[in-house]
Enzyme design. Structure first.
Site, PDB file in Angstrom:
ATOM      1  N   VAL A  24       2.724   6.551 -14.725  1.00 24.49           N
ATOM      2  CA  VAL A  24       1.387   7.094 -14.430  1.00 24.49           C
ATOM      3  C   VAL A  24       1.407   8.598 -14.173  1.00 24.49           C
ATOM      4  CG1 VAL A  24       0.502   4.904 -13.500  1.00 24.49           C
ATOM      5  CG2 VAL A  24       1.461   6.606 -11.923  1.00 24.49           C
ATOM      6  N   ASN A  33      -3.345   1.425  -8.902  1.00 29.52           N
ATOM      7  CA  ASN A  33      -2.593   0.814  -7.803  1.00 29.52           C
ATOM      8  C   ASN A  33      -1.177   1.367  -7.655  1.00 29.52           C
ATOM      9  OD1 ASN A  33      -1.738  -1.669  -6.000  1.00 29.52           O
ATOM     10  ND2 ASN A  33      -0.324  -1.650  -7.730  1.00 29.52           N
ATOM     11  N   SER A  71      -4.846   4.069   1.566  1.00 27.61           N
ATOM     12  CA  SER A  71      -4.050   3.434   2.622  1.00 27.61           C
ATOM     13  C   SER A  71      -4.632   3.786   3.979  1.00 27.61           C
ATOM     14  CB  SER A  71      -2.610   3.942   2.560  1.00 27.61           C
ATOM     15  OG  SER A  71      -1.920   3.566   3.743  1.00 27.61           O
ATOM     16  N   TYR A 110       2.969  10.943   1.921  1.00 21.80           N
ATOM     17  CA  TYR A 110       2.229   9.726   1.546  1.00 21.80           C
ATOM     18  C   TYR A 110       0.789   9.771   2.079  1.00 21.80           C
ATOM     19  CZ  TYR A 110       1.332   4.686   1.056  1.00 21.80           C
ATOM     20  OH  TYR A 110       0.800   3.463   0.716  1.00 21.80           O
ATOM     21  N   ALA A 112      -0.984  12.375   2.896  1.00 18.82           N
ATOM     22  CA  ALA A 112      -1.753  13.412   2.182  1.00 18.82           C
ATOM     23  C   ALA A 112      -2.199  12.887   0.813  1.00 18.82           C
ATOM     24  CB  ALA A 112      -0.908  14.670   2.009  1.00 18.82           C
ATOM     25  N   SER A 113      -1.299  12.168   0.129  1.00 19.20           N
ATOM     26  CA  SER A 113      -1.666  11.636  -1.194  1.00 19.20           C
ATOM     27  C   SER A 113      -2.792  10.617  -1.071  1.00 19.20           C
ATOM     28  CB  SER A 113      -0.448  11.013  -1.884  1.00 19.20           C
ATOM     29  OG  SER A 113      -0.079   9.776  -1.291  1.00 19.20           O
ATOM     30  N   LYS A 114      -2.735   9.786  -0.024  1.00 17.95           N
ATOM     31  CA  LYS A 114      -3.737   8.718   0.112  1.00 17.95           C
ATOM     32  C   LYS A 114      -5.077   9.249   0.614  1.00 17.95           C
ATOM     33  CE  LYS A 114      -1.277   5.371  -1.520  1.00 17.95           C
ATOM     34  NZ  LYS A 114      -1.667   4.720  -2.775  1.00 17.95           N
ATOM     35  N   ILE A 161       0.814  -4.374   4.623  1.00 15.63           N
ATOM     36  CA  ILE A 161       0.772  -5.585   3.804  1.00 15.63           C
ATOM     37  C   ILE A 161       2.213  -5.949   3.441  1.00 15.63           C
ATOM     38  CG2 ILE A 161      -0.199  -6.613   1.673  1.00 15.63           C
ATOM     39  CD1 ILE A 161      -2.341  -5.465   3.673  1.00 15.63           C
TER      40      ILE A 161
HETATM   41  P1  NAP Z   1       5.192  -1.873  -4.530  1.00 19.52           P
HETATM   42  O1  NAP Z   1       5.521  -3.280  -4.191  1.00 19.52           O
HETATM   43  O2  NAP Z   1       6.240  -0.835  -4.357  1.00 19.52           O
HETATM   44  O3  NAP Z   1       4.597  -1.836  -6.006  1.00 19.52           O
HETATM   45  C1  NAP Z   1       4.219  -0.630  -6.607  1.00 19.52           C
HETATM   46  C2  NAP Z   1       4.452  -0.735  -8.088  1.00 19.52           C
HETATM   47  O4  NAP Z   1       4.113   0.539  -8.698  1.00 19.52           O
HETATM   48  C3  NAP Z   1       5.934  -1.010  -8.433  1.00 19.52           C
HETATM   49  O5  NAP Z   1       6.035  -1.989  -9.432  1.00 19.52           O
HETATM   50  C4  NAP Z   1       6.405   0.333  -8.925  1.00 19.52           C
HETATM   51  O6  NAP Z   1       7.515   0.272  -9.794  1.00 19.52           O
HETATM   52  C5  NAP Z   1       5.151   0.848  -9.620  1.00 19.52           C
HETATM   53  N1  NAP Z   1       5.267   2.272  -9.879  1.00 19.52           N
HETATM   54  C6  NAP Z   1       5.894   3.207  -9.120  1.00 19.52           C
HETATM   55  N2  NAP Z   1       5.862   4.393  -9.712  1.00 19.52           N
HETATM   56  C7  NAP Z   1       5.211   4.217 -10.895  1.00 19.52           C
HETATM   57  C8  NAP Z   1       4.890   5.099 -11.964  1.00 19.52           C
HETATM   58  N3  NAP Z   1       5.235   6.384 -11.940  1.00 19.52           N
HETATM   59  N4  NAP Z   1       4.215   4.585 -13.023  1.00 19.52           N
HETATM   60  C9  NAP Z   1       3.888   3.280 -13.079  1.00 19.52           C
HETATM   61  N5  NAP Z   1       4.178   2.403 -12.094  1.00 19.52           N
HETATM   62  C10 NAP Z   1       4.827   2.872 -11.012  1.00 19.52           C
HETATM   63  O7  NAP Z   1       3.934  -1.368  -3.660  1.00 19.52           O
HETATM   64  P2  NAP Z   1       2.741  -2.214  -2.988  1.00 19.52           P
HETATM   65  O8  NAP Z   1       3.071  -2.394  -1.569  1.00 19.52           O
HETATM   66  O9  NAP Z   1       2.355  -3.360  -3.847  1.00 19.52           O
HETATM   67  O10 NAP Z   1       1.605  -1.090  -3.049  1.00 19.52           O
HETATM   68  C11 NAP Z   1       0.625  -1.039  -4.076  1.00 19.52           C
HETATM   69  C12 NAP Z   1      -0.352   0.077  -3.730  1.00 19.52           C
HETATM   70  O11 NAP Z   1      -0.948  -0.180  -2.441  1.00 19.52           O
HETATM   71  C13 NAP Z   1       0.314   1.445  -3.617  1.00 19.52           C
HETATM   72  O12 NAP Z   1      -0.556   2.440  -4.089  1.00 19.52           O
HETATM   73  C14 NAP Z   1       0.521   1.597  -2.125  1.00 19.52           C
HETATM   74  O13 NAP Z   1       0.621   2.928  -1.734  1.00 19.52           O
HETATM   75  C15 NAP Z   1      -0.735   0.927  -1.582  1.00 19.52           C
HETATM   76  N6  NAP Z   1      -0.579   0.453  -0.206  1.00 19.52           N
HETATM   77  C16 NAP Z   1       0.368  -0.471   0.143  1.00 19.52           C
HETATM   78  C17 NAP Z   1       0.460  -0.872   1.469  1.00 19.52           C
HETATM   79  C18 NAP Z   1       1.464  -1.880   1.929  1.00 19.52           C
HETATM   80  O14 NAP Z   1       1.540  -2.115   3.151  1.00 19.52           O
HETATM   81  N7  NAP Z   1       2.220  -2.528   1.075  1.00 19.52           N
HETATM   82  C19 NAP Z   1      -0.397  -0.327   2.431  1.00 19.52           C
HETATM   83  C20 NAP Z   1      -1.333   0.611   2.043  1.00 19.52           C
HETATM   84  C21 NAP Z   1      -1.437   0.995   0.717  1.00 19.52           C
HETATM   85  P3  NAP Z   1       8.993   0.526  -9.120  1.00 19.52           P
HETATM   86  O15 NAP Z   1       9.180  -0.542  -8.107  1.00 19.52           O
HETATM   87  O16 NAP Z   1       9.924   0.481 -10.258  1.00 19.52           O
HETATM   88  O17 NAP Z   1       8.948   1.884  -8.470  1.00 19.52           O
END
Ligand code: NAP
Length: 245
Positions: free
Chosen positions: A63, A89, A141, A154, A156-158, A187
């Site tokens: 992305v 996402n 987030s 993180y 700042a990005s969110k 989560i």
């Molecule tokens: P995750 O389990 O780490 O999944 C994120 C996915 O995005 C992974 O498959 C990752 O691949 C992929 N990704 C990373 N860099 C990428 C790139 N440059 N291009 C395409 N895909 C890419 O994260 P998650 O916890 O499901 O989080 C999903 C979203 O929710 C994120 O934006 C996160 O910041 C947000 N969020 C999560 C939480 C939480 O508590 N989990 C809380 C608030 C917000 P790789 O694994 O190979 O890097």
């Protein structure tokens, strides 16, 4: 909520929240375009969708790369499909106290979490404007709203994702396109799995519901914002955080 005939793009769809969103939208009848950098895992998610008679296609794309983002959208459109939904996402963390944070850690997080949202939104918006219909949901987030030590990059990005969401929503509202954000709290996903037990416990203590959320709880909020029931909601942030903020 019925998404039959709709086409939904989900970035970062290989695992965690992105996978849960993809499965939920497929269950509602949408055809899913799965985007991630991990091909093997994408194939597994596509198989899960097809095993339940859903439709999915996979695109290995980064992305952070505008050229790759445009290529995904062009391939979908060339296949005679309109893009109805975009879920931005994909996200990463590279935590460190500011004193120790390397420039590369700042750049990498801003590149995926914020520039990635810009790239895919820009790539898709012409198609949505042409169709006079579209729904974009961006993953922000809770820490984009409240901050968190060790996460200047993180958070700042969110926070940036929220500003982006509000501005784009105003640009395209008159074209039948809504743009909203979901701000998850903590989560249970591979992203949070790696946190030390003591840190996890500290977070649970400050969450009024006394637990981490599950991925389906985020997927349901995203699905609602993509639905026709949410047609008059735009530029908003839905907090799904167990009452934490
Ligand atoms: P995750 O389990 O780490 O999944 C994120 C996915 O995005 C992974 O498959 C990752 O691949 C992929 N990704 C990373 N860099 C990428 C790139 N440059 N291009 C395409 N895909 C890419 O994260 P998650 O916890 O499901 O989080 C999903 C979203 O929710 C994120 O934006 C996160 O910041 C947000 N969020 C999560 C939480 C939480 O508590 N989990 C809380 C608030 C917000 P790789 O694994 O190979 O890097």
């Amino acid at each position: 909520m019925e998404f039959k005939g709709r086409v939904s793009i989900v970035t970062g769809a290989s695992q965690g929240i992105g996978e849960a969103i993809a499965l939920e939208l497929a269950r509602a009848g949408s055809e899913i375009v799965l985007v991630d950098i991990q091909k093997d895992k994408l194939e597994e998610v596509a198989k899960k969708i097809e095993d339940k008679n859903g439709k999915a296609s996979i695109f290995c794309a980064d992305v952070t790369r505008m050229d790759q983002s445009i290529k995904v959208i062009e391939s979908v459109v060339e296949d005679q499909k309109n893009i109805d939904h975009l879920v931005n996402n994909a996200g990463i963390t590279k935590d460190n106290l500011l004193m120790r944070m390397k420039e590369e850690e700042w750049d990498a997080v801003l590149d995926v979490n914020l520039k990635g949202v810009f790239n895919f939104s820009k790539a898709v918006i012409r198609n949505m404007i042409g169709n006079r219909y579209g729904r974009i949901v961006n993953l922000s987030s809770v820490v984009g709203l409240m901050g968190n030590p060790g996460q200047c990059n993180y958070s700042a990005s969110k926070a940036g994702v929220i500003g982006f969401t509000k501005s784009l929503s105003r640009e395209v509202a008159a074209r039948g396109i809504t743009v909203n954000a979901v701000a998850p709290g903590f989560i249970a996903t591979p992203m949070t799995e790696s946190l030390p037990e003591a840190v996890k416990k500290m977070f649970v203590d400050i969450i009024p519901m006394k637990r981490f959320g599950v991925v389906e709880e985020i997927a349901h909020a995203v699905k609602f914002l993509l639905s026709d029931e949410a047609a008059y909601i735009t530029g908003q942030v839905i907090n799904v955080n167990g009452g934490m903020f």
